[in-house]
Design an enzyme around this catalytic site. Structure first.
Site, PDB file in Angstrom:
ATOM      1  N   LYS A   5      33.732  27.529  34.498  1.00 51.11           N
ATOM      2  CA  LYS A   5      34.972  27.802  33.772  1.00 51.11           C
ATOM      3  C   LYS A   5      35.700  26.479  33.621  1.00 51.11           C
ATOM      4  CE  LYS A   5      38.664  29.987  35.618  1.00 51.11           C
ATOM      5  NZ  LYS A   5      39.556  31.115  36.002  1.00 51.11           N
ATOM      6  N   ARG A  25      39.246  39.256  37.115  1.00 49.14           N
ATOM      7  CA  ARG A  25      38.408  38.948  38.287  1.00 49.14           C
ATOM      8  C   ARG A  25      39.265  38.755  39.540  1.00 49.14           C
ATOM      9  NH1 ARG A  25      39.966  33.835  40.458  1.00 49.14           N
ATOM     10  NH2 ARG A  25      39.010  32.099  39.358  1.00 49.14           N
ATOM     11  N   ASN A  54      60.088  41.940  45.337  1.00 49.39           N
ATOM     12  CA  ASN A  54      59.920  40.695  44.586  1.00 49.39           C
ATOM     13  C   ASN A  54      61.147  39.821  44.783  1.00 49.39           C
ATOM     14  OD1 ASN A  54      58.156  39.203  42.778  1.00 49.39           O
ATOM     15  ND2 ASN A  54      59.811  39.358  41.272  1.00 49.39           N
ATOM     16  N   MET A  70      46.673  37.028  47.606  1.00 49.31           N
ATOM     17  CA  MET A  70      46.016  36.601  46.367  1.00 49.31           C
ATOM     18  C   MET A  70      46.725  35.434  45.683  1.00 49.31           C
ATOM     19  SD  MET A  70      43.556  38.668  46.611  1.00 49.31           S
ATOM     20  CE  MET A  70      42.715  38.165  45.109  1.00 49.31           C
ATOM     21  N   GLY A  71      47.846  34.989  46.217  1.00 51.72           N
ATOM     22  CA  GLY A  71      48.640  34.002  45.487  1.00 51.72           C
ATOM     23  C   GLY A  71      48.359  32.557  45.839  1.00 51.72           C
ATOM     24  N   ASP A  79      46.395  29.314  46.229  1.00 46.83           N
ATOM     25  CA  ASP A  79      45.175  28.685  45.709  1.00 46.83           C
ATOM     26  C   ASP A  79      45.331  27.169  45.634  1.00 46.83           C
ATOM     27  OD1 ASP A  79      47.051  28.439  43.769  1.00 46.83           O
ATOM     28  OD2 ASP A  79      45.848  29.330  42.163  1.00 46.83           O
TER      29      ASP A  79
END
Lengths: 321, 321
Positions: B67, B111, B160, B219-220, B222
């Site tokens: 990618k 994904r 949030n 998931m945040g 990276d």
């Protein structure tokens, strides 16, 4: 999204366009306008293939992207297609969107040939008349053909580990109307310019095979362990390269750096000579040596040039991506 | 050469296909059949963009490629196009030839959502009924939508930093016919499954916001420096990830590794649970934590799946490359 398939490249791309693109991007690298990304290169454990990515960004030319592909050693025998397979992908640096996809096989041969030619233009003596080739394979023909366009050469001499391949060189010489002579390595002292383009893992050309004033372009070494010329030759020469980091790690200079014949400060960017910030050759009896390692920006530069040509000639395939 | 443009992905790709592709490739990574290449990620000094390549090879699925793309922070404001821009390129592992080009924007969202769902399927308690969301942005909707398909959830709760975005979560909950409740972080103790999906640079979720038996998918995170949960939570949890090397360097586990709350041996591959070589959850009061860092193989897997779907439906654009 524009697509230029491999089969169109031969009719589109000229050696002149490749020369201009490579000269310009070497200059941009030296001035800090363009840089190469870390190279990814993986033995993927399938078909003995080496696969990877060479990317970069040229802020001056606004060229962003990568060449992806590699070496599939069984292609020719198993499938009658060439072993080196690559594709260039260009991106719009303003948006990050994919902009063009270009067949990279012939372009790779042309940009490698252009690199030694750019070095000859900027580093060889203007009165160079004899060009010597060490190596006579497929890529040697590209190097020689491009080199003959840079000056007023009158004779080609050549050596190859397998002498039966020397007719490759003779063919290119006679295309240009020049005589060709097969020589021993000793005979290379006659050359004013020498291009080495082999896959050798030990030094072929020794220091005493080279006369004062010669320019040598070492184009075959692009991997740890490969070597084409004796390190003493780098000690006697002023050393230039496309990219210093690659030159001292995977290029011809790796060995001279390791055995302390030269130091990293002794390796200059060819682009600096193009830009005029490095004087380049300063006398007629200096030996100059260009260590051409091959960088992603070269691939991007010639791909961008061929996309322009394809658009001009209405050949680029446009896909609404 | 097959081309699947971005605009076709929404109609072609299903959450089921993304789930299957990601589950399969996580398993292949854990069994040693698939591996990711070193990631290239460059701040290119133009438009404040981050650009790079995530490549890999799956020997089991015969998926090879990368990618390419990144983050262009001015896209939306300047050009009304999304800031994350990416394209997936697939290569034929038998020949090295380019095989397919696929729009990567929606696929990336799918994904990433599939990864937390795969972790929920394999690590959450079967009787999980309340799902808690920390984060309510664009990607949070993808995560929640996919997560709700993995089990028999009866209620969605959410927090949030900007509460005005919570209707994003409410919208997805009501699509699924479920009630939504905005909660304080303390209120997360009600959740059986928690997904964190923020761009936070300091811990939001603390250990005492989480009840025994909960599964958390982080998931945040990276990038070096990002953090969503207190390191003590990793100390209390059994920690799983997509790729250990990324988890401990740029993933949520980076901080717990640095402050010695956990060690690299404490981080297991989710794929090993899928393969049955790691037991996964072993009791109803264990906390399990999935550190989803995002790997190139996920992108290749969903791209390969969408190419198959596009061919099946006659939508893939074929270009004679």
């Amino acid at each position: 999204m524009l697509i230029v398939p491999e089969r169109e490249i031969a009719d589109l791309m000229t050696r002149e366009a490749a020369f201009d693109a490579v000269e310009k991007v070497f200059a941009a690298m030296a001035s800090g306008d363009a840089y190469n990304f870390p190279v990814v290169r993986e033995a993927i454990g399938h078909e003995d293939a080496l696969y990877g990515f060479k990317g970069g960004f040229d802020r001056a030319g606004l060229t962003l992207g990568l060449k992806a592909g590699g070496y599939w050693p069984n292609n020719l025998e198993k499938r009658q297609i060439i072993n080196h397979q690559s594709t260039v992908f260009l991106f719009d640096p303003d948006t990050g969107k994919a902009k063009a996809m270009v067949g990279g096989n012939l372009l790779t041969a042309l940009r490698t040939a252009a690199a030694s030619s750019v070095s000859i233009k900027h580093l060889a003596r203007k009165d160079a008349r004899v060009i010597g080739m060490v190596g006579a394979g497929h890529q040697a023909k590209f190097q020689l053909r491009a080199a003959l366009e840079t000056g007023n050469f009158e004779k080609v001499i050549g050596w190859n580990f397998h002498p039966e391949m020397l007719p490759n060189l003779e063919e290119v010489a006679s295309e240009a109307g020049l005589p060709f002579e097969a020589v021993d390595l000793d005979g290379m002292t006659e050359a004013d310019v020498i291009i080495t383009i082999t896959s050798s893992f030990e030094a072929i050309l020794q220091a005493d095979h080279v006369s004062p004033g010669t320019h040598i372009a070492c184009m075959g070494t692009d991997t740890k362990g490969k070597q084409e010329v004796e390190t003493a030759l780098l000690g006697k020469a002023r050393v230039f390269t496309d990219e210093v980091a690659q030159s001292v790690s995977i290029g011809e200079a790796q060995h001279a750096i390791q055995d302390l014949t030269i130091h990293i400060e002794d390796v200059a960017q060819l682009g600096a000579v193009i830009n005029g910030t490095n004087p380049g050759r300063t006398s007629d009896d200096e030996i100059t040596l260009f260590d051409g390692t091959g960088v992603g920006l070269q691939d991007l530069a010639v791909a961008a040039a061929v996309v322009d040509l394809a658009v001009e000639k209405g050949i680029a395939i446009e896909v609404d991506f």
